[in-house]
Write a protein that holds these residues in place. Structure first.
Motif, mmCIF file in Angstrom:
data_model
loop_
_atom_site.group_PDB
_atom_site.id
_atom_site.type_symbol
_atom_site.label_atom_id
_atom_site.label_comp_id
_atom_site.label_asym_id
_atom_site.label_seq_id
_atom_site.Cartn_x
_atom_site.Cartn_y
_atom_site.Cartn_z
ATOM 1 N N LYS A 26 0.834 -1.218 0.000
ATOM 2 C CA LYS A 26 0.000 0.000 0.000
ATOM 3 C C LYS A 26 0.867 1.267 0.000
ATOM 4 N N LEU A 27 1.986 1.227 0.746
ATOM 5 C CA LEU A 27 2.874 2.383 0.837
ATOM 6 C C LEU A 27 3.914 2.428 -0.278
ATOM 7 N N GLY A 28 4.024 1.342 -1.028
ATOM 8 C CA GLY A 28 4.990 1.289 -2.117
ATOM 9 C C GLY A 28 6.438 1.263 -1.624
ATOM 10 N N ILE A 29 6.666 0.552 -0.519
ATOM 11 C CA ILE A 29 8.016 0.479 0.040
ATOM 12 C C ILE A 29 8.423 -0.988 0.185
ATOM 13 N N PRO A 30 9.718 -1.270 0.292
ATOM 14 C CA PRO A 30 10.169 -2.660 0.422
ATOM 15 C C PRO A 30 9.687 -3.322 1.708
ATOM 16 N N TYR A 31 9.551 -4.637 1.624
ATOM 17 C CA TYR A 31 9.122 -5.484 2.741
ATOM 18 C C TYR A 31 10.225 -6.503 3.006
ATOM 19 N N TYR A 32 10.636 -6.642 4.260
ATOM 20 C CA TYR A 32 11.685 -7.600 4.625
ATOM 21 C C TYR A 32 11.206 -8.516 5.734
ATOM 22 N N ASP A 33 11.392 -9.792 5.516
ATOM 23 C CA ASP A 33 11.087 -10.786 6.542
ATOM 24 C C ASP A 33 12.103 -11.906 6.403
ATOM 25 N N LYS A 34 11.851 -12.866 5.549
ATOM 26 C CA LYS A 34 12.789 -13.969 5.331
ATOM 27 C C LYS A 34 14.103 -13.459 4.730
ATOM 28 N N ASP A 35 14.032 -12.337 3.992
ATOM 29 C CA ASP A 35 15.245 -11.745 3.416
ATOM 30 C C ASP A 35 16.243 -11.413 4.516
ATOM 31 N N LEU A 36 15.721 -11.000 5.648
ATOM 32 C CA LEU A 36 16.558 -10.657 6.799
ATOM 33 C C LEU A 36 17.348 -11.878 7.260
ATOM 34 N N VAL A 37 16.681 -13.007 7.339
ATOM 35 C CA VAL A 37 17.330 -14.245 7.769
ATOM 36 C C VAL A 37 18.453 -14.606 6.795
ATOM 37 N N LYS A 38 18.181 -14.488 5.500
ATOM 38 C CA LYS A 38 19.196 -14.812 4.491
ATOM 39 C C LYS A 38 20.404 -13.892 4.599
ATOM 40 N N LYS A 39 20.159 -12.601 4.800
ATOM 41 C CA LYS A 39 21.261 -11.641 4.919
ATOM 42 C C LYS A 39 22.106 -11.923 6.170
ATOM 43 N N VAL A 40 21.444 -12.248 7.262
ATOM 44 C CA VAL A 40 22.164 -12.565 8.501
ATOM 45 C C VAL A 40 22.963 -13.854 8.323
ATOM 46 N N ALA A 41 22.400 -14.832 7.619
ATOM 47 C CA ALA A 41 23.110 -16.091 7.373
ATOM 48 C C ALA A 41 24.393 -15.829 6.579
ATOM 49 N N VAL A 42 24.309 -14.977 5.586
ATOM 50 C CA VAL A 42 25.496 -14.642 4.789
ATOM 51 C C VAL A 42 26.549 -13.952 5.654
ATOM 52 N N GLU A 43 26.114 -13.019 6.491
ATOM 53 C CA GLU A 43 27.044 -12.266 7.339
ATOM 54 C C GLU A 43 27.714 -13.117 8.416
ATOM 55 N N THR A 44 26.966 -14.076 8.967
ATOM 56 C CA THR A 44 27.483 -14.851 10.097
ATOM 57 C C THR A 44 28.083 -16.195 9.702
ATOM 58 N N GLY A 45 27.604 -16.733 8.591
ATOM 59 C CA GLY A 45 28.001 -18.086 8.222
ATOM 60 C C GLY A 45 27.148 -19.131 8.918
ATOM 61 N N PHE A 46 26.186 -18.700 9.747
ATOM 62 C CA PHE A 46 25.279 -19.632 10.413
ATOM 63 C C PHE A 46 24.241 -20.121 9.415
ATOM 64 N N ASP A 47 23.699 -21.295 9.651
ATOM 65 C CA ASP A 47 22.645 -21.847 8.824
ATOM 66 C C ASP A 47 21.350 -21.051 9.029
ATOM 67 N N GLU A 48 20.587 -20.868 7.950
ATOM 68 C CA GLU A 48 19.335 -20.109 8.038
ATOM 69 C C GLU A 48 18.369 -20.707 9.052
ATOM 70 N N SER A 49 18.308 -22.035 9.142
ATOM 71 C CA SER A 49 17.373 -22.666 10.087
ATOM 72 C C SER A 49 17.779 -22.361 11.531
#
Length: 106
Positions: A26-49
């Motif tokens: 409705k606001l025309g802005i990005p939405y982040y949910d699972k994307d956050l988990v993926k980005k954190v996984a890349v940064e930490t090397g931890f598994d997404e689960s």
């Protein structure tokens, strides 16, 4: 930072994801949910689960539980517990997203 950031804290079955997606659309802005988990996984090397599980469980309220939590060494996780290290990385990822512009984060 001069952007509007909408954060939605939710519980299982509350519809928070649906509300977040609708608000972002409705606001025309990005939405982040699972994307956050993926980005954190890349940064930490931890598994997404692992990251998802840590996000769902509250840390122990017992000082003994915290005292005996696994810790990294100076070169690994800056000597922080896995929970603290994960929190710092999540914070940094969220701040990066917030700097880019308005968004909805679930």
């Amino acid at each position: 930072m001069n952007h509007r950031i909408i954060t939605i804290s939710r519980e299982f079955g509350s519809g928070g994801r649906t509300i977040g997606k609708m608000a972002a659309e409705k606001l025309g802005i990005p939405y982040y949910d699972k994307d956050l988990v993926k980005k954190v996984a890349v940064e930490t090397g931890f598994d997404e689960s692992y990251i998802e599980k840590q996000g769902e469980d509250a840390p122990s309220k017992s000082i003994f539980g915290y005292a005996f939590a696994a810790r990294g060494m100076n070169g690994a996780m800056n000597g922080m517990s896995a929970d603290d290290f994960l929190w710092v990385i999540q914070r940094n990822v969220i701040l990066d997203l917030a700097e880019k512009g308005p968004c909805v984060i679930v």
